[in-house]
Design a protein around this motif. Structure first.
Motif: not given
Length: 119
Positions: A95-114
């Motif tokens: 769960r921790q591993h998948q949550q970390t990757h999920f959050m990493k992808n959210l950060a990438l999404f934010g970077a793409l928006l920027a």
């Protein structure tokens, strides 16, 4: 665009290009996840998503149509994140591993928006 902006764009694009190439070369685990999520035509969906990651990632890295490239990558990231990292269905370390990757992808999404809003 500044040198730092161009370097940042290329670095951001690199994860999409690498992942897209990896998924084209070894689609089986991604296809299994797509089948598990009941995605229609999972083999085709994986190929298309991978091609978008490579193509749009390359365009973003080169600074060609960066707004369009960032938008395409952001759109492709949504199903990748939800299907690929379902931390809510896991327990413990997984769960921790998948949550970390999920959050990493959210950060990438934010970077793409920027990136997409500045181009």
């Amino acid at each position: 665009m500044s040198v730092t902006g161009a370097v940042g764009r290329a670095l951001l694009a690199s994860i999409f290009i690498k992942s897209g190439v990896d998924h084209l070369q070894n689609p089986a685990p991604i296809v299994r996840a797509a089948k598990g999520a009941e995605i229609p035509q999972p083999e085709l969906a994986v190929k298309v998503n991978s091609a978008v990651m490579v193509g749009a990632g390359t365009l973003l890295a080169l600074g060609v149509a960066p707004r369009l490239a960032a938008t395409a990558l952001a759109v492709s990231l949504v199903p990748t994140t939800v299907i690929g990292h379902p931390f809510w269905d896991r327990e413990g370390r997984e769960r921790q591993h998948q949550q970390t990757h999920f959050m990493k992808n959210l950060a990438l999404f934010g970077a793409l928006l920027a990136v997409g809003s500045r181009s």
